[in-house]
Enzyme design. Structure first.
Site: not given
Length: 396
Positions: A61, A213, A308, A209, A170-171
């Protein structure tokens, strides 16, 4: 068109859509503040516009009033969130609107901040400014899902990112997962990370892994704010040499080890040397309590949390009904029955007991598909219903 007791014209709708597009410019920068856009109109001519760019700087504003100058007198102000009425990092926007002698204020949704929540509209009405609410409320609520969730429930909006094969894996059984999805899908993940306040994973994913990130530098990501990186690590197994300590941004580790445990001092000190902030939460079955961790993130002003993680943490969040949204990237591949599942869930006796989600978006990203799903979004639905049913009161 009609919204509750207010009559909105096609021009009103067009002006608010423009305000929403302005608000979206702050998608990655306003955190922890809401994304807000404002348009000031005389007749059907825009005389000022602005958006909130980042916390501590001018609200939408104020930016629009500066652009409008004296032309704001008697004008209609379209703003995506109820103008604030309290002193925070900046003075109240309602004071500036009243001083500018605007004639009408149309806002999309009420500000759920307890310091505002209707007080801004009331102040304007007391100054004999005509006030109307509820125009494009669902769109405005969508833009600020995390802010609304945190203000109303004290927890962030939880968005879980998953990448899977056609058969929901997923893997591979040996843990190999790079890359199930293609380059376009991975770039899209960066976009969602960039709008998030924090990215969360479990220590299992860190060990398996070694993820970064972060929001990748280069291209459109250059100069982006880095989200807080959060690791759930009940016994402080995160290696001090983990990659997540080597990139810019803060790292927060939630542990369930009591301070008296001898492992706490040594492991905690090693992680602190790498710049991590380690916080202990009371153990729940030997693990970091998820609900309490989310409440703590709410206290830290995390609006949108991107998760994740592996199937164990994903499954636990689903089981405890803590997931607001799923981002599922589906690759046109089959990995077979021995590959790892999407989420680890207990066996079901009845099909009706299965956690259910509503598909809200389906898009193509290269060879992959993105499914956005919601788990009963009471934050957004409730906000829209409130605005349309009772928030459109006018003052003459």
């Amino acid at each position: 068109m009609s919204r509750g007791n207010a009559m909105f014209t096609d021009f009103d709708t067009s002006a608010m859509r423009h305000a929403l597009s302005l608000a979206a410019r702050g998608l990655e920068t306003t955190d922890p503040n809401p994304r807000v856009g404002c348009v000031i109109v005389q007749g059907e001519r825009v005389v000022g516009e602005g958006w909130h760019e980042r916390a501590g700087e001018a609200h939408a504003e104020i930016a629009a009033l500066r652009a409008a100058g004296g032309r704001a007198a008697g004008a209609t102000v379209y703003v995506t969130l109820e103008p604030c009425s309290h002193h925070g990092r900046t003075p109240p926007c309602v004071d500036a609107l009243i001083e500018a002698h605007v004639g009408r204020v149309v806002y999309a949704i009420a500000d759920p901040n307890p310091q505002v929540d209707g007080r801004g509209a009331q102040r304007l009405r007391e100054a004999r400014v005509r006030v109307e609410a509820g125009l494009l409320a669902p769109q405005a609520a969508e833009l600020n899902c995390g802010f609304l969730k945190r203000m109303r429930y004290g927890r962030p909006w939880v968005r879980v990112k998953l990448a899977m094969s056609l058969d929901g894996r997923t893997a591979l059984a040996n843990g190999a997962s790079r890359w199930i999805s293609g380059e376009a899908a991975r770039a899209d993940v960066q976009r969602w990370r960039a709008r998030s306040s924090a990215v969360l994973t479990g220590v299992g994913t860190v060990l398996a892994d070694d993820p970064r990130l972060d929001v990748r530098p280069g291209g459109d990501a250059t100069g982006r704010r880095q989200p807080l990186r959060v690791v759930l690590d009940s016994t402080l197994r995160t290696p001090p040499e983990a990659t997540l300590f080597t990139v810019p941004g803060e790292v927060l580790i939630f542990s369930a080890l009591p301070g008296a445990d001898p492992r706490w001092e040594a492991r905690g000190a090693a992680l602190a040397e790498q710049g991590a902030r380690v916080e202990m939460l009371p153990a729940e079955a030997g693990r970091v309590p998820l609900f309490m961790a989310l409440e703590r993130l709410g206290e830290l002003q995390v609006n949108e949390l991107q998760v994740e993680a592996g199937p164990v943490l994903t499954g636990a969040l689903v089981q405890q009904s803590l997931v607001d949204e799923l981002l599922v990237y589906v690759a046109p591949k089959l990995l077979g029955p021995t590959a790892r599942p999407l989420a680890q869930l207990p066996a079901l006796r009845e099909l009706g007991d299965a956690p259910a989600f509503e598909l809200v978006e389906l898009s193509h990203l290269g060879a992959d598909a993105l499914l956005r799903l919601r788990a009963g979004s009471e934050v957004l639905a409730g906000e829209a219903e409130t605005q349309v049913a009772g928030g459109a009161a006018q003052s003459e």
